[in-house]
Design an enzyme around this catalytic site. Structure first.
Site, PDB file in Angstrom:
ATOM      1  N   GLU A  58       0.827  -1.207   0.000  1.00 52.09           N
ATOM      2  CA  GLU A  58       0.000   0.000   0.000  1.00 52.09           C
ATOM      3  C   GLU A  58       0.864   1.260   0.000  1.00 52.09           C
ATOM      4  O   GLU A  58       0.614   2.210  -0.763  1.00 52.09           O
ATOM      5  CB  GLU A  58      -0.926   0.003   1.224  1.00 52.09           C
ATOM      6  CG  GLU A  58      -1.894  -1.163   1.260  1.00 52.09           C
ATOM      7  CD  GLU A  58      -1.370  -2.367   2.039  1.00 52.09           C
ATOM      8  OE1 GLU A  58      -2.179  -3.038   2.697  1.00 52.09           O
ATOM      9  OE2 GLU A  58      -0.136  -2.625   1.991  1.00 52.09           O
ATOM     10  N   CYS A  93      -0.219   0.415   7.568  1.00 53.14           N
ATOM     11  CA  CYS A  93      -0.617   0.909   6.248  1.00 53.14           C
ATOM     12  C   CYS A  93      -1.922   1.699   6.311  1.00 53.14           C
ATOM     13  O   CYS A  93      -2.160   2.574   5.477  1.00 53.14           O
ATOM     14  CB  CYS A  93      -0.755  -0.257   5.272  1.00 53.14           C
ATOM     15  SG  CYS A  93       0.844  -0.973   4.797  1.00 53.14           S
ATOM     16  N   LEU A 300      10.803 -40.604   4.339  1.00 52.48           N
ATOM     17  CA  LEU A 300      10.406 -39.358   5.002  1.00 52.48           C
ATOM     18  C   LEU A 300       9.009 -38.941   4.555  1.00 52.48           C
ATOM     19  O   LEU A 300       8.207 -38.469   5.376  1.00 52.48           O
ATOM     20  CB  LEU A 300      11.412 -38.257   4.685  1.00 52.48           C
ATOM     21  CG  LEU A 300      11.255 -36.971   5.503  1.00 52.48           C
ATOM     22  CD1 LEU A 300      11.461 -37.237   6.980  1.00 52.48           C
ATOM     23  CD2 LEU A 300      12.235 -35.897   5.024  1.00 52.48           C
TER      24      LEU A 300
END
Length: 347
Positions: A58, A93, A300
């Site tokens: 922004e 912002c 894994l």
């Protein structure tokens, strides 16, 4: 949700989403955000969160307005994530939006983090700004843009993405003496880009011992991810490429309790003691890791799947056969890898 957005509104939100993508691999653990400022039908400023610690989207868009000599008073701002209302690496912002005189803000997605969660839009409304929330495709795209950020905000855990490469007959390792690669060069280039977009890469000790990988992202100007090895008995060789390249990126070894880790620590490796995958992920999350790219073979992958800790899966299916200890290329010489992507949950 607000459904009053016009086709023009949606087009500007899509542009903001395009801008947000420019920060990928650069801003984590912050979210990807893009913003567009429009006055009288004309775009007068654009911005995105480009680097961790730099201006938020922004403020970057408002700075772009100033550089172009445009006054944003009375304009509409389109932003992919609700504007922040708290002080972090950058000031809130919402303050900049109110000071600039923006009259309308169109937001593509919410911010589920504890510091946000609707505060920004509330402050803007109290300040006289019209606030609208998107629905439909643009809202969904904005949420998908920031899945790691959203999961980490809600659970404290990183988003786990499993990558596999397999043959047509389901094999994930090549026969001894043949090329170690199952996937194509183009697919491997894509994997390096994915690595660069991740906070951490993980393999198991089996993969580390068999392949002696580097696990770096070979992408120009890449921010190198943390390299993680799940190694319950601390067997990672001290002369492995991982431990010999600590100047390129840090290495974290996940070990079981009561294991001697002094040799690993002595060469500069970080050590995490955990008795489960869930405990390891929780500690990674506490360290600010929002995304974990899982590359370490079937063992894994199965352990993470059994623990219910895989959020996305990306599998390359290569046009070759590997069963029976023999590598057989596909009959069609022009055949290429097939990428299969699955998302198990949206955060």
């Amino acid at each position: 949700m607000n459904t009053r957005l016009t086709g023009t509104d949606k087009a500007h939100l899509r542009r903001a989403l395009e801008l947000a993508e420019r920060g990928r691999g650069r801003v984590s653990p912050n979210p990807l955000v893009g913003a567009v400022v429009v006055l009288d039908g004309e775009v007068i400023g654009e911005g995105w969160h480009a680097e961790l610690g730099d201006l938020h989207a922004e403020r970057a868009a408002l700075a772009d307005c100033a550089e172009r000599g445009n006054d944003p008073a009375g304009a509409t701002m389109y932003v992919t994530l609700e504007p922040c209302a708290h002080q972090g690496r950058q000031p809130p912002c919402v303050e900049a939006i109110l000071e600039a005189g923006i009259s309308r803000v169109v937001i593509a997605s919410d911010d589920p983090s504890e510091k946000a969660a609707g505060r920004g839009p509330g402050i803007l409304r109290d300040g006289g700004v019209e606030v609208e929330l998107a629905a439909g495709e643009e809202a969904s795209a904005a949420r998908l843009l920031n899945q790691p950020f959203r999961k980490h905000a809600r659970t404290g855990l990183p988003l786990v993405t499993l990558k596999l490469a397999m043959s047509l007959d389901g094999q994930t390792a090549t026969p001894p003496g043949s090329s170690p690669w199952i996937s194509s060069e183009q697919s491997r280039e894509l994997v390096h880009r994915w690595r660069a977009e991740s906070d951490a890469i993980a393999v198991g000790i089996g993969t580390a011992l068999a392949d002696d990988p580097l696990l770096t992202a070979r992408v120009p100007d890449a921010r190198q991810p943390l390299r993680v090895v799940f190694d319950r008995r601390a067997r990672l060789p001290l002369d492995s490429q991982l431990l010999q390249t600590l100047d390129l990126a840090p290495v974290l070894v996940v070990v079981a309790p009561e294991v001697d880790t002094s040799p690993l620590r002595a060469v500069g490796a970080e050590v995490l003691t955990a008795d489960s995958i869930e405990a390891a992920l929780a500690e990674l999350g506490r360290r600010g890791i929002t995304s974990l790219f899982l590359e370490g073979g079937k063992t894994l992958a199965a352990a993470f799947a059994d623990a219910g800790q895989i959020d996305e899966a990306r599998a390359f299916v290569a046009p070759l056969l590997l069963a029976g200890g023999k590598r057989t290329e596909a009959v069609d010489p022009g055949a290429t890898d097939t990428l299969i992507e699955t998302r198990f949950k949206e955060w």
